[in-house]
Design a protein around this motif. Structure first.
Motif, PDB file in Angstrom:
ATOM      1  N   MET A   1      14.195  33.522 -25.358  1.00 33.85           N
ATOM      2  CA  MET A   1      14.397  32.746 -24.138  1.00 33.85           C
ATOM      3  C   MET A   1      13.141  31.941 -23.803  1.00 33.85           C
ATOM      4  O   MET A   1      12.057  32.477 -23.845  1.00 33.85           O
ATOM      5  CB  MET A   1      14.683  33.699 -22.993  1.00 33.85           C
ATOM      6  CG  MET A   1      15.888  33.285 -22.234  1.00 33.85           C
ATOM      7  SD  MET A   1      16.920  34.660 -21.837  1.00 33.85           S
ATOM      8  CE  MET A   1      17.244  35.400 -23.413  1.00 33.85           C
ATOM      9  N   SER A   2      13.339  30.687 -23.505  1.00 36.66           N
ATOM     10  CA  SER A   2      12.162  29.902 -23.169  1.00 36.66           C
ATOM     11  C   SER A   2      11.677  30.296 -21.791  1.00 36.66           C
ATOM     12  O   SER A   2      12.464  30.665 -20.925  1.00 36.66           O
ATOM     13  CB  SER A   2      12.499  28.416 -23.193  1.00 36.66           C
ATOM     14  OG  SER A   2      13.406  28.113 -22.161  1.00 36.66           O
ATOM     15  N   ILE A 206      19.826  32.057 -15.657  1.00 38.89           N
ATOM     16  CA  ILE A 206      19.746  30.793 -16.385  1.00 38.89           C
ATOM     17  C   ILE A 206      18.344  30.207 -16.215  1.00 38.89           C
ATOM     18  O   ILE A 206      17.784  30.263 -15.120  1.00 38.89           O
ATOM     19  CB  ILE A 206      20.783  29.793 -15.837  1.00 38.89           C
ATOM     20  CG1 ILE A 206      22.186  30.404 -15.871  1.00 38.89           C
ATOM     21  CG2 ILE A 206      20.767  28.499 -16.630  1.00 38.89           C
ATOM     22  CD1 ILE A 206      23.166  29.667 -15.005  1.00 38.89           C
ATOM     23  N   ASP A 207      17.819  29.593 -17.254  1.00 34.04           N
ATOM     24  CA  ASP A 207      16.513  28.933 -17.188  1.00 34.04           C
ATOM     25  C   ASP A 207      16.670  27.550 -16.580  1.00 34.04           C
ATOM     26  O   ASP A 207      16.635  26.533 -17.284  1.00 34.04           O
ATOM     27  CB  ASP A 207      15.889  28.824 -18.583  1.00 34.04           C
ATOM     28  CG  ASP A 207      15.427  30.165 -19.108  1.00 34.04           C
ATOM     29  OD1 ASP A 207      15.114  31.040 -18.278  1.00 34.04           O
ATOM     30  OD2 ASP A 207      15.395  30.355 -20.330  1.00 34.04           O
ATOM     31  N   LYS A 343      13.972  29.198 -13.062  1.00 35.93           N
ATOM     32  CA  LYS A 343      14.859  30.321 -13.368  1.00 35.93           C
ATOM     33  C   LYS A 343      15.661  30.688 -12.127  1.00 35.93           C
ATOM     34  O   LYS A 343      15.100  30.729 -11.032  1.00 35.93           O
ATOM     35  CB  LYS A 343      14.030  31.530 -13.829  1.00 35.93           C
ATOM     36  CG  LYS A 343      14.817  32.580 -14.602  1.00 35.93           C
ATOM     37  CD  LYS A 343      13.945  33.767 -14.958  1.00 35.93           C
ATOM     38  CE  LYS A 343      13.241  33.653 -16.280  1.00 35.93           C
ATOM     39  NZ  LYS A 343      14.099  33.910 -17.438  1.00 35.93           N
ATOM     40  N   ILE A 387      19.728  23.396 -17.430  1.00 34.34           N
ATOM     41  CA  ILE A 387      18.571  23.859 -18.196  1.00 34.34           C
ATOM     42  C   ILE A 387      17.714  22.664 -18.617  1.00 34.34           C
ATOM     43  O   ILE A 387      16.485  22.678 -18.505  1.00 34.34           O
ATOM     44  CB  ILE A 387      19.039  24.654 -19.443  1.00 34.34           C
ATOM     45  CG1 ILE A 387      19.727  25.961 -19.034  1.00 34.34           C
ATOM     46  CG2 ILE A 387      17.869  24.927 -20.388  1.00 34.34           C
ATOM     47  CD1 ILE A 387      20.501  26.643 -20.150  1.00 34.34           C
ATOM     48  N   LEU A 388      18.379  21.595 -19.048  1.00 39.16           N
ATOM     49  CA  LEU A 388      17.656  20.426 -19.556  1.00 39.16           C
ATOM     50  C   LEU A 388      16.984  19.663 -18.418  1.00 39.16           C
ATOM     51  O   LEU A 388      15.894  19.115 -18.579  1.00 39.16           O
ATOM     52  CB  LEU A 388      18.616  19.541 -20.350  1.00 39.16           C
ATOM     53  CG  LEU A 388      19.313  20.269 -21.526  1.00 39.16           C
ATOM     54  CD1 LEU A 388      20.331  19.363 -22.199  1.00 39.16           C
ATOM     55  CD2 LEU A 388      18.301  20.770 -22.534  1.00 39.16           C
ATOM     56  N   ARG A 391      13.704  21.240 -17.533  1.00 39.00           N
ATOM     57  CA  ARG A 391      12.602  20.907 -18.451  1.00 39.00           C
ATOM     58  C   ARG A 391      11.909  19.632 -18.002  1.00 39.00           C
ATOM     59  O   ARG A 391      10.676  19.530 -18.036  1.00 39.00           O
ATOM     60  CB  ARG A 391      13.135  20.720 -19.878  1.00 39.00           C
ATOM     61  CG  ARG A 391      13.529  22.037 -20.493  1.00 39.00           C
ATOM     62  CD  ARG A 391      13.883  21.861 -21.942  1.00 39.00           C
ATOM     63  NE  ARG A 391      14.394  23.115 -22.474  1.00 39.00           N
ATOM     64  CZ  ARG A 391      14.840  23.261 -23.706  1.00 39.00           C
ATOM     65  NH1 ARG A 391      14.844  22.235 -24.529  1.00 39.00           N
ATOM     66  NH2 ARG A 391      15.281  24.424 -24.110  1.00 39.00           N
TER      67      ARG A 391
END
Lengths: 463, 174
Positions: A1-2, A206-207, A343, A387-388, A391
């Motif tokens: 997991m990132s 979820i990240d 997160k 998630i994206l 980032r």
């Protein structure tokens, strides 16, 4: 997991700069990406948003009997939501007053005493300190009254939905909900029976940033055509993408937004009452709502909304198996619990009207699970862009190149959506749903709260 | 189900079940989901992943009896297969890389000629440029039965060793 955490150090005034950019950019629909990944912003949110707003904890049908409890969260902290022996619901901070040890050992259960595992301080279901081992020798002379579990500043329910706030200066729940009440009424109060929760909540991590869930459920209908295109391939959803863009975007009151997919007229073919079964719909009445609310619900195909900050609601026609079962009305409620800038934990409950037959409840549950759950054909795609986006939210490039997210849809001169006065309910209303004012409303209230000192509240009116 | 009797390790029937499980894992790990569904799964399949809570020891294992993360029929499993083939299944396209590890296989014959198969499952999953895997560990409680002389998966219950699931979706098959 990132890792969801940013490792870059920011100047201490970075968050102030981001919030100033938010204030300046909002009228133009421009939002700094750092809101979705910066640690400083996140730490402010815990204090300015979650430690002040009315936060959803659960439904009273989850704790039906005296001593029933569930463990829930405000911000990152655990609270014991428990029904006491007199039937009253409390939300108690899960920390023993002696050494701060968490005393609630399970996600749910029934008890008459919460006992700390460290030294044995014991509390009743109202949070009163009952005693500790060898009390006289250890604590004789010390007040028990002053050493009960800490409680939320205020707790209230609306249609059985339990909310609490940690801020004693928060306005009463119904004032905080404002115009949103009218819409919660027609989702949860379609008849005198009301709703119940079907089983314990799903929980998944979820990240991504919690606001991605909130802003999506504030009324992001436009993503269906691309992200959820697969649901038409399997017949899971009965309204075409262009037809589903018909309807209304509503800023119900400061921070709270919602969206209806709605037929242009009453006589239009297609789902009515979110595609609830006909015999259930026959039980819908004006016991708890007025005729105009009932009329709006009758025309509704989909309701999606968010109560600021992180309580989301969806009512929509869904099926788990388009070949054998037509879509039926599914009602899911969820919270996006923050666990860091990058997160969050999604909690997902399915609801049914209490007067549904067992078979109808089963269809609702299966259809909901197959569509809006972590294994569901809708929701499994939702996590991907969130998630994206997170980032980009923690991206140094976004910071140095001054990357702004685009929330311009529906601004004057952008797209076809227009404000309408032809609407029975409260709020600022746009139609059709090519519009992001619902998200801007979320971020406007967010922006004002992030700049507000404890004790002062932004105005709740919209204009 | 009647009273089941144990099938010995090393017996022909035991070997047949293990071979079946290995074949199934290969199909699922190599993206042959449609072939798995059409050749190894009964049309009457009940495929469930119950929800689990942390509860006190005296109150049981914490598995919910009527609440699930997945509650699938043949039709809904087919929906998932069709979805993944649609070209718009963003969650699994590009697909995550998964590997099923199946151990501790215990086989019992029940009176009605069905095979009750318990096995431990570890799924190792990575996606994109992730280096840390998502690990999903649990027990599968399967029932296999012969349909038209072919062994088919008739029941599957997946008991995960998790209450909060840290994976971005459950788009995979267990």
């Amino acid at each position: 997991m990132s890792s969801g955490q940013s490792t870059t150090r920011k100047p201490s005034n970075f968050s102030e700069q981001v919030l100033e950019e938010l204030r300046r950019g909002l009228p133009r629909g421009e939002i700094p990406a750092a809101l979705f990944g910066n640690d400083e912003i996140y730490n402010l949110e815990l204090r300015k948003i979650f430690a002040r707003c009315w936060v959803f904890l659960g439904h009273d049908s989850e704790v039906p009997a005296s001593g029933d409890y569930v463990r829930r969260k405000i911000g990152e902290d655990n609270f014991i939501v428990v029904r006491d022996e007199d039937g009253e619901i409390h939300a108690l901070f899960d920390a023993c007053r002696h050494r701060g040890v968490q005393i609630c050992r399970a996600d749910s259960g029934n008890t008459d005493i919460f006992r700390c595992p460290y030294h044995g301080w014991a509390y009743d279901t109202k949070g009163n300190l009952l005693g500790a081992p060898l009390w006289k020798n250890a604590f004789g002379g010390m007040s028990k009254e002053e050493n009960g579990l800490l409680s939320v500043a205020n707790l209230a329910t609306y249609h059985g939905l339990i909310f609490a706030t940690l801020d004693p200066t928060a306005p009463p729940l119904e004032e905080y909900l404002g115009g949103m009440k009218w819409y919660l009424d027609l989702v949860f109060g379609l008849n005198e029976h009301g709703i119940e929760i079907l089983g314990p909540p799903q929980r998944f991590v979820i990240d991504a940033n919690w606001k991605s869930g909130s802003e999506n459920f504030s009324g992001d209908d436009y993503h269906l055509g691309t992200l959820h295109r697969s649901v038409w391939a399997i017949g899971a959803f009965p309204v075409s993408f262009p037809d589903n863009m018909m309807g209304y975007h509503i800023q119900a009151s400061a921070g709270h937004s919602l969206s209806f997919s709605m037929a242009p007229t009453e006589d239009d073919p297609g789902p009515k009452f979110f595609a609830y079964p006909d015999d259930l719909a026959a039980s819908f009445n004006t016991a708890r709502i007025d005729q105009e609310q009932l009329g709006v619900a009758r025309r509704s195909r989909v309701f999606v909304g968010n109560v600021f900050p992180n309580f989301s609601i969806l009512a929509a026609p869904m099926t788990d198996d388009g070949v054998h079962f037509p879509p039926t009305g599914v009602l899911t409620i969820r919270t996006w619990q923050p666990m860091g800038a990058g997160k969050f934990e999604a909690w997902n409950w399915f609801c049914a009207y209490r007067n549904m037959t067992p078979l109808q409840k089963e269809r609702v549950y299966k259809s909901g699970l197959a569509s809006f759950s972590m294994g569901g054909v809708f929701e499994m795609d939702d996590t991907e862009p969130w998630i994206l986006a997170a980032r980009t939210g923690r991206s140094v490039t976004a910071e140095v190149l001054d990357f702004k997210l685009n929330y311009k849809m529906g601004l004057p001169g952008v797209g076809i959506s227009k404000r309408t006065e032809n609407w029975a309910g409260p709020g600022v209303v746009y139609s059709p749903r090519y519009e992001e004012g619902v998200q801007r409303n979320f971020f406007r209230f967010y922006s004002e709260l992030m700049g507000a000192e404890r004790g002062s509240w932004p105005k709740f009116s919209l204009d | 189900m009647g009273i089941p009797s144990e099938i010995a390790v090393g017996s022909e029937q035991y070997a047949r079940v293990v071979a079946w499980l290995n074949c199934e894992s290969e199909l699922l790990d190599t993206g042959q989901e449609r072939k798995w569904l059409e050749t190894m799964v009964s049309k009457e399949i009940v495929y469930q992943l119950p929800l689990r809570q942390t509860i006190e020891r005296a109150r049981g294992t914490g598995f919910a009896t009527n609440t699930f993360h997945l509650d699938e029929s043949y039709g809904s499993l087919m929906s998932r297969v069709v979805r993944n083939e649609s070209g718009f299944a963003w969650a699994e396209d590009p697909p995550s890389r998964i590997r099923h590890f199946v151990t501790n296989v215990r086989v019992r014959q029940s009176e009605n000629d069905q095979l009750e198969v318990k096995n431990n499952l570890m799924i190792y999953r990575t996606r994109r440029d992730q280096t840390l895997p998502q690990l999903l560990s649990g027990e599968r409680q399967d029932v296999l039965r012969i349909e038209d002389r072919v062994l088919k998966l008739y029941r599957r219950t997946i008991l995960l060793d998790l209450t909060v699931i840290e994976t971005h979706n459950l788009a995979i098959f267990f």
